[in-house]
Design an enzyme around this catalytic site. Structure first.
Site, PDB file in Angstrom:
ATOM      1  N   SER A   2     -10.723  -2.488   6.572  1.00 35.62           N
ATOM      2  CA  SER A   2      -9.333  -2.138   6.274  1.00 35.62           C
ATOM      3  C   SER A   2      -8.529  -2.007   7.561  1.00 35.62           C
ATOM      4  O   SER A   2      -9.092  -1.850   8.638  1.00 35.62           O
ATOM      5  CB  SER A   2      -9.320  -0.793   5.545  1.00 35.62           C
ATOM      6  OG  SER A   2      -8.008  -0.319   5.396  1.00 35.62           O
TER       7      SER A   2
ATOM      8  N   ASP B  73     -10.006  -8.288   1.185  1.00 32.87           N
ATOM      9  CA  ASP B  73     -10.089  -7.757   2.551  1.00 32.87           C
ATOM     10  C   ASP B  73     -11.420  -8.103   3.230  1.00 32.87           C
ATOM     11  O   ASP B  73     -11.573  -7.908   4.430  1.00 32.87           O
ATOM     12  CB  ASP B  73      -9.878  -6.238   2.567  1.00 32.87           C
ATOM     13  CG  ASP B  73      -8.396  -5.876   2.646  1.00 32.87           C
ATOM     14  OD1 ASP B  73      -7.571  -6.770   2.892  1.00 32.87           O
ATOM     15  OD2 ASP B  73      -8.068  -4.693   2.469  1.00 32.87           O
TER      16      ASP B  73
ATOM     17  N   THR C 196       0.902  -1.147   0.000  1.00 28.17           N
ATOM     18  CA  THR C 196       0.000   0.000   0.000  1.00 28.17           C
ATOM     19  C   THR C 196       0.937   1.192   0.000  1.00 28.17           C
ATOM     20  O   THR C 196       2.141   1.017  -0.076  1.00 28.17           O
ATOM     21  CB  THR C 196      -0.860  -0.068   1.287  1.00 28.17           C
ATOM     22  OG1 THR C 196      -1.657  -1.230   1.215  1.00 28.17           O
ATOM     23  CG2 THR C 196      -1.741   1.135   1.512  1.00 28.17           C
TER      24      THR C 196
ATOM     25  N   GLY D  49       1.344  -1.850   4.914  1.00 26.42           N
ATOM     26  CA  GLY D  49       1.751  -3.025   5.682  1.00 26.42           C
ATOM     27  C   GLY D  49       0.616  -3.960   6.047  1.00 26.42           C
ATOM     28  O   GLY D  49       0.760  -4.794   6.945  1.00 26.42           O
TER      29      GLY D  49
ATOM     30  N   LEU E 203      -3.845  -0.576  -3.569  1.00 23.63           N
ATOM     31  CA  LEU E 203      -4.462  -1.526  -4.500  1.00 23.63           C
ATOM     32  C   LEU E 203      -4.628  -2.855  -3.771  1.00 23.63           C
ATOM     33  O   LEU E 203      -4.999  -3.850  -4.364  1.00 23.63           O
ATOM     34  CB  LEU E 203      -3.544  -1.722  -5.706  1.00 23.63           C
ATOM     35  CG  LEU E 203      -3.431  -0.552  -6.691  1.00 23.63           C
ATOM     36  CD1 LEU E 203      -2.231  -0.738  -7.607  1.00 23.63           C
ATOM     37  CD2 LEU E 203      -4.704  -0.447  -7.528  1.00 23.63           C
ATOM     38  N   ASN E 204      -4.257  -2.907  -2.499  1.00 23.50           N
ATOM     39  CA  ASN E 204      -4.165  -4.078  -1.636  1.00 23.50           C
ATOM     40  C   ASN E 204      -2.837  -4.796  -1.876  1.00 23.50           C
ATOM     41  O   ASN E 204      -1.829  -4.397  -1.346  1.00 23.50           O
ATOM     42  CB  ASN E 204      -5.369  -5.010  -1.777  1.00 23.50           C
ATOM     43  CG  ASN E 204      -5.441  -5.979  -0.599  1.00 23.50           C
ATOM     44  OD1 ASN E 204      -4.908  -5.674   0.458  1.00 23.50           O
ATOM     45  ND2 ASN E 204      -6.073  -7.119  -0.776  1.00 23.50           N
TER      46      ASN E 204
HETATM   47  O1  DON Z   1      -6.930  -2.012   3.670  1.00 17.53           O
HETATM   48  C1  DON Z   1      -6.124  -2.813   4.100  1.00 17.53           C
HETATM   49  O2  DON Z   1      -5.981  -3.054   5.275  1.00 17.53           O
HETATM   50  C2  DON Z   1      -5.204  -3.510   3.124  1.00 17.53           C
HETATM   51  N1  DON Z   1      -5.843  -3.610   1.852  1.00 17.53           N
HETATM   52  C3  DON Z   1      -3.933  -2.761   3.070  1.00 17.53           C
HETATM   53  C4  DON Z   1      -2.953  -3.407   2.179  1.00 17.53           C
HETATM   54  C5  DON Z   1      -1.596  -2.978   2.456  1.00 17.53           C
HETATM   55  O3  DON Z   1      -1.288  -2.271   3.368  1.00 17.53           O
HETATM   56  C6  DON Z   1      -0.611  -3.519   1.588  1.00 17.53           C
HETATM   57  N2  DON Z   1       0.666  -2.972   1.972  1.00 17.53           N
HETATM   58  N3  DON Z   1       1.680  -2.934   2.179  1.00 17.53           N
END
Ligand code: DON
EC number: 2.3.2.2
Length: 560
Positions: free
Chosen positions: A440, A411, A369, A461, A388-389
């Site tokens: 999220s 998610d 992210t 993360g 974008l996930n």
């Molecule tokens: O919204 C969320 O919690 C996840 N889709 C976030 C994804 C994410 O942080 C990927 N990153 N490093």
């Protein structure tokens, strides 16, 4: 003698907590952007230099990340933003993706009720209705001060001129190459090899951005672009229709606000779990003087871990899209409830997660992210996390529009008790329903100290976002680190299930881990990952700004 030395150290430590720490990151007098790429930080700052405010800079930075950092920056994804104006007014914007109209709770299950591998993570079936363009247009309409073309033209120029590939980006593109080809075929733009120093141009994306510049949200959610998106996703087996796009709206939501000692912490509310979970963690820790335990000491790690374990158990059970589920915030955020949750805690040993709840899972994929923090010359602050996930989302790339699409549908909880790609186990509250937003962990956060703006902070993360943001705040407040030190400091993570304590590779001794094992903590063995990539800004006592750009990535602070 030993005792004396120990006492001496404690006195010095206590004194250190009082003395203001010197900055070690980039320092600026007026305004700053810290983001994952220097190009995006520069464009955001340039907008503020020519008179734009932090909201204008957000629009520019968010779009510039879509060009310079397609790994996570996006038009085909979504995010959350928390702001604090110089006046002290606060707010939050939810531009999270939604499930399409035809979505339903069992859409990722086969006839036997088992989760179909990859269906919620790879390709068109994984894509949620994108929210980013609606988000930036909403911000611009409500709080922007410059015309949209002045903000977007430099981004369009960047897309046409191209972006130079960094060492880290070249490695990433290489490691994703086969997955790009599997989803898009071998004629895709990203099927070739990229070396550090190469320039990638994005004329297709420039054309799409121009439509948005000329027509606002209709340039994306209606007309030619919307038709192309819907047709492309459906041709590839996905569910998004033109109606889904037309109906998408970003939503203003009041943030979660709580105090921790003399800090006021302002963070994102559901459908992000970030603010609520961090609120629980901080309030469970507050009765203890963690600052006196020592940074990343055994006791500090234990206290944080036990609070996080309990908070994540609640997260996974109670939280979901507030437009669809009732979340008992009036109970789970009270001190009485949180004190009760910590009743079984002792420094003598771990509380097994099976005593907090049930289940055994594994953390599967790394996660991508991106977060950026902005402060303008008037003191307006923006904290925004966008995604974008997974890295490059679903990997599905629209060659004509120059857009990667998210795989945010993962998610949701595809099936109660079955972990998603972050190892998170969901419950009914996060089940799939038409037009629902998936839960999220994104935690864009702003912190006030003694009533004044103090920190702007956030990170990517996946499930580790919440712990990484909380640790950065603790590092700054309890362990008196500069912004850059607080961001660079080694991090650890626990999320209830799987019942494992994760450490970054650097900064945690074998002895510390052995001691924790003896106390019943299960330590994650094998390859350790980085935990978050924090981009933050601190307001120094003299009013200047210190950037904390995470050394783990290409992240850069730019200010003037
Ligand atoms: O919204 C969320 O919690 C996840 N889709 C976030 C994804 C994410 O942080 C990927 N990153 N490093």
């Amino acid at each position: 003698m030993r005792r004396l030395i120990f006492l001496g150290c404690m006195v010095i430590l206590a004194a250190c907590r009082q003395a203001p720490v010197l900055p070690t990151g980039v320092v600026a007098d007026n305004a700053m952007v810290v983001s994952a790429r220097v190009e995006a930080s520069r464009i955001g700052v340039a907008i503020m230099k020519k008179g734009g405010n932090a909201f204008d800079a957000m629009v520019a930075t968010e779009m510039a990340l879509a060009v310079a950092y397609p790994f996570a920056g996006n038009l085909g994804g979504g995010g959350f933003m928390v702001y604090r104006k110089a006046s002290g007014d606060i707010g939050g914007l939810d531009y999270r993706e939604k499930a399409p109209l035809t979505a339903h709770a069992d859409m990722y299950l086969d006839s036997l009720g088992n989760v179909i591998p990859d269906m919620s993570t790879v390709g068109a079936t994984a894509v949620g209705v994108p929210g980013t363009v609606a988000g930036i247009i909403e911000v611009h309409q409500k709080y922007g001060s410059l015309p949209l073309n002045e903000i977007l033209q430099p981004v369009i120029d960047l897309a046409n001129k191209g972006v130079v590939v960094t060492e880290k980006q070249a490695k990433r593109l290489e490691s994703y190459k086969e997955r790009f080809i599997a989803v898009n075929g071998d004629s895709t733009k990203f099927a070739r090899e990229f070396k550090a120093g190469d320039t990638i141009k994005y004329p297709e994306l420039a054309t799409t951005l121009t439509k948005i510049m000329d027509q606002g949200r209709d340039g994306f959610y209606k007309g030619e672009v919307a038709q192309k998106i819907a047709a492309f996703i459906q041709e590839n087996g996905g569910f998004i229709t033109e109606k889904d796009l037309e109906k998408y709206e970003a939503v203003w939501r009041y943030p979660v606000v709580f105090t921790y000692k003399d800090l006021k912490i302002i963070s994102m509310s559901p459908p992000s779990s970030g603010g609520v979970t961090m609120n629980q963690i901080f309030k469970m820790m507050e009765p203890y003087d963690i600052g006196s335990f020592g940074h990343n000491s055994e006791k500090a790690i234990q206290l944080f871990t036990e609070a996080a374990r309990r908070a994540y158990a609640d997260r996974n059970y109670f939280l979901g899209d507030p437009d669809f589920v009732d979340i008992p915030l009036d109970v789970i955020l009270t001190q009485e409830y949180l004190t009760q949750r910590m009743e079984g805690f002792s420094f003598d040993g771990a509380t097994p997660s099976s005593d907090v709840s049930h289940g055994q899972v594994e953390v599967l994929e790394s996660m991508e992210t991106t977060h950026y923090s902005i402060v303008d010359a008037k003191g307006n602050a923006i904290s925004a996390t966008t995604t974008l996930n997974g890295g490059y989302g679903s990997k599905l790339y629209h060659p004509e529009l120059g857009i990667f699409f998210n795989n945010e549908m993962d998610d949701f909880s595809a099936k109660p008790g079955v972990p998603n790609m972050f190892g998170l186990i969901g419950a009914e509250a996060n089940s799939i329903a038409p037009e629902k937003r998936m839960l999220s962990s994104m935690t864009p956060t702003i912190v006030e100290k003694e009533g004044e703006l103090w920190l702007v902070v956030g990170t990517p993360g996946g499930s580790t976002i919440i712990t990484a943001v909380a640790q950065t705040i603790l590092n700054s407040y309890e362990f008196n680190m500069s912004m850059q030190q607080a961001v660079n400091a080694p991090r650890f993570h626990h999320q209830w299930l799987p019942d494992v304590l994760m450490f970054e590779e650097e900064g945690f001794s074998g002895e510390l881990k052995e001691n924790l094992k003896t106390k019943g903590y299960q330590i994650m063995e094998g390859r350790s990952r980085i935990i978050g990539k924090v981009d933050a800004i601190k307001i120094l006592p003299d009013g200047r700004l210190e950037g904390g750009a995470d050394k783990r990535g290409d992240d850069t602070a730019v200010g003037y």
